[in-house]
Design a protein around this motif. Structure first.
Motif, PDB file in Angstrom:
ATOM      1  N   ASP A  25       6.256  -1.792  -4.840  1.00  0.00           N
ATOM      2  CA  ASP A  25       5.298  -2.893  -4.986  1.00  0.00           C
ATOM      3  C   ASP A  25       6.037  -4.204  -5.260  1.00  0.00           C
ATOM      4  O   ASP A  25       5.675  -5.261  -4.731  1.00  0.00           O
ATOM      5  CB  ASP A  25       4.320  -2.622  -6.132  1.00  0.00           C
ATOM      6  CG  ASP A  25       3.299  -1.537  -5.826  1.00  0.00           C
ATOM      7  OD1 ASP A  25       3.160  -1.153  -4.649  1.00  0.00           O
ATOM      8  OD2 ASP A  25       2.644  -1.066  -6.775  1.00  0.00           O
TER       9      ASP A  25
ATOM     10  N   ASP B 240       6.857   3.892  -6.858  1.00  0.00           N
ATOM     11  CA  ASP B 240       5.781   3.113  -6.238  1.00  0.00           C
ATOM     12  C   ASP B 240       5.755   1.700  -6.817  1.00  0.00           C
ATOM     13  O   ASP B 240       5.607   0.714  -6.087  1.00  0.00           O
ATOM     14  CB  ASP B 240       4.424   3.774  -6.473  1.00  0.00           C
ATOM     15  CG  ASP B 240       4.216   5.027  -5.647  1.00  0.00           C
ATOM     16  OD1 ASP B 240       5.098   5.383  -4.842  1.00  0.00           O
ATOM     17  OD2 ASP B 240       3.151   5.657  -5.818  1.00  0.00           O
TER      18      ASP B 240
ATOM     19  N   HIS C 149       2.266   4.956  -1.580  1.00  0.00           N
ATOM     20  CA  HIS C 149       1.959   6.208  -2.274  1.00  0.00           C
ATOM     21  C   HIS C 149       3.066   7.219  -1.979  1.00  0.00           C
ATOM     22  O   HIS C 149       3.143   7.745  -0.873  1.00  0.00           O
ATOM     23  CB  HIS C 149       0.609   6.770  -1.820  1.00  0.00           C
ATOM     24  CG  HIS C 149      -0.531   5.837  -2.059  1.00  0.00           C
ATOM     25  ND1 HIS C 149      -1.136   5.697  -3.288  1.00  0.00           N
ATOM     26  CD2 HIS C 149      -1.150   4.959  -1.228  1.00  0.00           C
ATOM     27  CE1 HIS C 149      -2.095   4.781  -3.206  1.00  0.00           C
ATOM     28  NE2 HIS C 149      -2.109   4.316  -1.967  1.00  0.00           N
ATOM     29  N   THR C 150       3.937   7.442  -2.966  1.00  0.00           N
ATOM     30  CA  THR C 150       5.005   8.435  -2.816  1.00  0.00           C
ATOM     31  C   THR C 150       4.821   9.632  -3.743  1.00  0.00           C
ATOM     32  O   THR C 150       5.515  10.627  -3.587  1.00  0.00           O
ATOM     33  CB  THR C 150       6.386   7.814  -3.113  1.00  0.00           C
ATOM     34  OG1 THR C 150       6.459   7.487  -4.504  1.00  0.00           O
ATOM     35  CG2 THR C 150       6.645   6.586  -2.258  1.00  0.00           C
ATOM     36  N   GLY C 151       3.940   9.500  -4.715  1.00  0.00           N
ATOM     37  CA  GLY C 151       3.798  10.550  -5.721  1.00  0.00           C
ATOM     38  C   GLY C 151       4.733  10.363  -6.903  1.00  0.00           C
ATOM     39  O   GLY C 151       4.673  11.116  -7.874  1.00  0.00           O
TER      40      GLY C 151
ATOM     41  N   GLU D  95       4.861  12.405   1.417  1.00  0.00           N
ATOM     42  CA  GLU D  95       4.547  13.681   0.789  1.00  0.00           C
ATOM     43  C   GLU D  95       5.855  14.449   0.709  1.00  0.00           C
ATOM     44  O   GLU D  95       6.505  14.688   1.727  1.00  0.00           O
ATOM     45  CB  GLU D  95       3.517  14.455   1.606  1.00  0.00           C
ATOM     46  CG  GLU D  95       2.156  13.790   1.637  1.00  0.00           C
ATOM     47  CD  GLU D  95       1.155  14.585   2.461  1.00  0.00           C
ATOM     48  OE1 GLU D  95       1.430  15.768   2.771  1.00  0.00           O
ATOM     49  OE2 GLU D  95       0.109  14.008   2.800  1.00  0.00           O
TER      50      GLU D  95
ATOM     51  N   THR E 292       3.636  -0.640   3.880  1.00  0.00           N
ATOM     52  CA  THR E 292       2.804   0.553   3.757  1.00  0.00           C
ATOM     53  C   THR E 292       3.719   1.769   3.735  1.00  0.00           C
ATOM     54  O   THR E 292       4.587   1.895   4.612  1.00  0.00           O
ATOM     55  CB  THR E 292       1.815   0.673   4.939  1.00  0.00           C
ATOM     56  OG1 THR E 292       0.982  -0.492   4.972  1.00  0.00           O
ATOM     57  CG2 THR E 292       0.946   1.919   4.790  1.00  0.00           C
TER      58      THR E 292
ATOM     59  N   ASP F 182       0.888  -1.160   0.000  1.00  0.00           N
ATOM     60  CA  ASP F 182       0.000   0.000   0.000  1.00  0.00           C
ATOM     61  C   ASP F 182       0.925   1.208   0.000  1.00  0.00           C
ATOM     62  O   ASP F 182       1.300   1.721   1.056  1.00  0.00           O
ATOM     63  CB  ASP F 182      -0.905  -0.037   1.231  1.00  0.00           C
ATOM     64  CG  ASP F 182      -1.903   1.110   1.248  1.00  0.00           C
ATOM     65  OD1 ASP F 182      -1.988   1.859   0.246  1.00  0.00           O
ATOM     66  OD2 ASP F 182      -2.591   1.272   2.279  1.00  0.00           O
TER      67      ASP F 182
ATOM     68  N   ARG G  52       3.585   6.079   3.020  1.00  0.00           N
ATOM     69  CA  ARG G  52       2.906   7.340   2.714  1.00  0.00           C
ATOM     70  C   ARG G  52       3.969   8.435   2.735  1.00  0.00           C
ATOM     71  O   ARG G  52       4.506   8.773   3.794  1.00  0.00           O
ATOM     72  CB  ARG G  52       1.829   7.667   3.761  1.00  0.00           C
ATOM     73  CG  ARG G  52       0.644   6.756   3.722  1.00  0.00           C
ATOM     74  CD  ARG G  52      -0.229   7.008   2.484  1.00  0.00           C
ATOM     75  NE  ARG G  52      -1.379   6.144   2.459  1.00  0.00           N
ATOM     76  CZ  ARG G  52      -1.380   4.886   2.020  1.00  0.00           C
ATOM     77  NH1 ARG G  52      -0.261   4.354   1.571  1.00  0.00           N
ATOM     78  NH2 ARG G  52      -2.476   4.170   2.020  1.00  0.00           N
TER      79      ARG G  52
ATOM     80  N   GLY H 144       5.415   7.636  -9.566  1.00  0.00           N
ATOM     81  CA  GLY H 144       4.776   6.419 -10.060  1.00  0.00           C
ATOM     82  C   GLY H 144       5.701   5.225 -10.219  1.00  0.00           C
ATOM     83  O   GLY H 144       5.393   4.129  -9.746  1.00  0.00           O
TER      84      GLY H 144
END
Length: 196
Positions: free
Chosen positions: A42, A38, A31-33, A57, A53, A29, A55, A35
């Motif tokens: 994965d 990410d 989300h680094t911004g 920003e 996980t 899961d 996250r 693509g």
């Protein structure tokens, strides 16, 4: 025993939250911004069977460097936390992973000492709109520094930048998974020093 690491890292450039479960099922899961990054995280989760996980920003209005670097630092720290004293693990492992024309060879020592050897062919300077291919080495440098592992990554050949980088992450995932696995025959710390 739970082998989970949780790290939060905040600077003026980024805010990162990472959770890693070494004994997961490969759920990502992320989300680094960025693509393509990410997509690589994965791969780390899926082929390492780690639940990951992330996250992040970051100051993507500048470029993706800080976002990728700080995520890798936090990820390495989370792995170190999840490993605990490293008692009962296999410690050493290697993996070879092909991806079409590219081949990646990775060897890991969960040693308590950070060291990286990294070689890859020349390739296109970017993948997608914001992944600088020189960042692959820097991801591994940052991870190694915080996880305190020895890591050798070698790509003897490959043409396509996407394949060259993705093969590295997949091989890294497989080798790291094997090195972090409990060894049913091992007792205590896998070192004659008695500590890693």
């Amino acid at each position: 025993m739970s082998r989970i690491g949780r790290v939060e890292r905040a600077t003026k450039e980024t805010s990162v939250k990472v959770v890693v479960d070494l004994d997961g099922t490969g759920v990502a899961d992320v989300h680094t911004g960025v693509g393509f990054f990410d997509h690589m995280l994965d791969q780390l989760a899926k082929h390492g069977l780690f639940d990951v996980t992330v996250r992040t920003e970051g100051d993507l209005h500048i470029d993706s460097h800080h976002t990728i670097e700080d995520t890798a630092l936090a990820l390495g720290e989370a792995f170190r936390e999840a490993l605990g004293d490293r008692s009962g693990i296999r410690r050493f492992a290697d993996a070879k992973v092909p991806l079409d024309e590219a081949l990646a060879e990775v060897t890991v020592d969960v040693s308590g000492r950070p060291y990286l050897v990294h070689t890859e062919p020349d390739m296109a300077p970017t993948i997608g709109r914001d992944y600088d291919t020189t960042m692959t080495r820097h991801v591994f440098e940052s991870f190694v520094a915080q996880a305190r592992i020895g890591l050798h990554v070698h790509v003897p050949y490959g043409r396509n930048a996407h394949h060259i980088v993705e093969a590295q992450f997949k091989a890294f995932a497989r080798a790291l998974r094997a090195a972090c696995e409990p060894d049913p025959r091992a007792q205590g710390i896998p070192s004659t020093k008695g500590v890693l």
